[in-house]
Design a protein around this motif. Structure first.
Motif, PDB file in Angstrom:
ATOM      1  N   ILE A  70       0.839  -1.199   0.000  1.00  0.00           N
ATOM      2  CA  ILE A  70       0.000   0.000   0.000  1.00  0.00           C
ATOM      3  C   ILE A  70       0.875   1.251   0.000  1.00  0.00           C
ATOM      4  O   ILE A  70       0.625   2.192  -0.760  1.00  0.00           O
ATOM      5  CB  ILE A  70      -0.964   0.000   1.203  1.00  0.00           C
ATOM      6  N   HIS A  71       1.912   1.253   0.823  1.00  0.00           N
ATOM      7  CA  HIS A  71       2.817   2.401   0.879  1.00  0.00           C
ATOM      8  C   HIS A  71       3.431   2.666  -0.501  1.00  0.00           C
ATOM      9  O   HIS A  71       3.487   3.806  -0.959  1.00  0.00           O
ATOM     10  CB  HIS A  71       3.904   2.169   1.924  1.00  0.00           C
ATOM     11  N   ARG A  72       3.862   1.609  -1.180  1.00  0.00           N
ATOM     12  CA  ARG A  72       4.474   1.733  -2.507  1.00  0.00           C
ATOM     13  C   ARG A  72       3.462   2.285  -3.524  1.00  0.00           C
ATOM     14  O   ARG A  72       3.765   3.203  -4.291  1.00  0.00           O
ATOM     15  CB  ARG A  72       5.018   0.375  -2.960  1.00  0.00           C
ATOM     16  N   LYS A  73       2.237   1.746  -3.507  1.00  0.00           N
ATOM     17  CA  LYS A  73       1.200   2.196  -4.447  1.00  0.00           C
ATOM     18  C   LYS A  73       0.825   3.653  -4.199  1.00  0.00           C
ATOM     19  O   LYS A  73       0.610   4.409  -5.146  1.00  0.00           O
ATOM     20  CB  LYS A  73      -0.052   1.319  -4.337  1.00  0.00           C
ATOM     21  N   VAL A  74       0.741   4.048  -2.931  1.00  0.00           N
ATOM     22  CA  VAL A  74       0.398   5.440  -2.597  1.00  0.00           C
ATOM     23  C   VAL A  74       1.520   6.372  -3.052  1.00  0.00           C
ATOM     24  O   VAL A  74       1.253   7.438  -3.616  1.00  0.00           O
ATOM     25  CB  VAL A  74       0.102   5.595  -1.089  1.00  0.00           C
ATOM     26  N   GLU A  75       2.779   5.973  -2.854  1.00  0.00           N
ATOM     27  CA  GLU A  75       3.906   6.795  -3.309  1.00  0.00           C
ATOM     28  C   GLU A  75       3.855   6.974  -4.825  1.00  0.00           C
ATOM     29  O   GLU A  75       4.061   8.079  -5.334  1.00  0.00           O
ATOM     30  CB  GLU A  75       5.242   6.150  -2.904  1.00  0.00           C
ATOM     31  N   GLU A  76       3.568   5.883  -5.565  1.00  0.00           N
ATOM     32  CA  GLU A  76       3.467   5.964  -7.026  1.00  0.00           C
ATOM     33  C   GLU A  76       2.327   6.899  -7.426  1.00  0.00           C
ATOM     34  O   GLU A  76       2.471   7.711  -8.337  1.00  0.00           O
ATOM     35  CB  GLU A  76       3.231   4.571  -7.627  1.00  0.00           C
ATOM     36  N   TRP A  77       1.183   6.772  -6.747  1.00  0.00           N
ATOM     37  CA  TRP A  77       0.016   7.611  -7.032  1.00  0.00           C
ATOM     38  C   TRP A  77       0.334   9.077  -6.775  1.00  0.00           C
ATOM     39  O   TRP A  77       0.014   9.948  -7.587  1.00  0.00           O
ATOM     40  CB  TRP A  77      -1.162   7.140  -6.181  1.00  0.00           C
ATOM     41  N   MET A  78       0.987   9.355  -5.655  1.00  0.00           N
ATOM     42  CA  MET A  78       1.327  10.746  -5.328  1.00  0.00           C
ATOM     43  C   MET A  78       2.344  11.305  -6.320  1.00  0.00           C
ATOM     44  O   MET A  78       2.215  12.448  -6.767  1.00  0.00           O
ATOM     45  CB  MET A  78       1.846  10.846  -3.895  1.00  0.00           C
ATOM     46  N   ASP A  79       3.337  10.510  -6.698  1.00  0.00           N
ATOM     47  CA  ASP A  79       4.330  10.964  -7.675  1.00  0.00           C
ATOM     48  C   ASP A  79       3.673  11.287  -9.014  1.00  0.00           C
ATOM     49  O   ASP A  79       4.049  12.245  -9.687  1.00  0.00           O
ATOM     50  CB  ASP A  79       5.423   9.911  -7.886  1.00  0.00           C
ATOM     51  N   ALA A  80       2.681  10.505  -9.401  1.00  0.00           N
ATOM     52  CA  ALA A  80       1.994  10.705 -10.681  1.00  0.00           C
ATOM     53  C   ALA A  80       1.022  11.880 -10.639  1.00  0.00           C
ATOM     54  O   ALA A  80       0.620  12.377 -11.685  1.00  0.00           O
ATOM     55  CB  ALA A  80       1.239   9.430 -11.070  1.00  0.00           C
TER      56      ALA A  80
END
Length: 96
Positions: A70-80
């Motif tokens: 979840i942490h990884r997916k949220v970081e990717e979402w925020m970066d995008a």
């Protein structure tokens, strides 16, 4: 007032025990991030869903073993979804 997510928001939490004997994690986040996490959960097949309980507007109890995912997916979402304002001089300049 802006409707965008706070770029400084983060996932915080603490371990907990749930009634179903699996390790749980209390996740604290803002409302837009929570909606994204619910969306991630909804994409999973039934036995892979990770939300144990939706507690309130900013808290979810999730299965502990998916915390890193979840942490990884949220970081990717925020970066995008982080945009910077770029002023472009001369875009509408008439050269005719």
């Amino acid at each position: 007032s802006s409707s965008t997510s706070n770029p400084n928001s983060s996932i915080t939490g603490s371990s907990s025990s749930s009634a179903n004997k699996s390790s749980g994690f209390l996740l604290t986040c803002d409302a837009p991030m929570k909606q994204f996490i619910i969306h991630l959960n909804d994409q999973k097949i039934v036995d892979k869903k990770f939300i144990i309980e939706d507690l309130d507007a900013t808290h979810l109890l999730i299965r502990g073993e998916v915390r890193d995912e979840i942490h990884r997916k949220v970081e990717e979402w925020m970066d995008a979804n982080v945009y910077s304002t770029i002023e472009r001089v001369g875009d509408n300049f008439d050269t005719s």
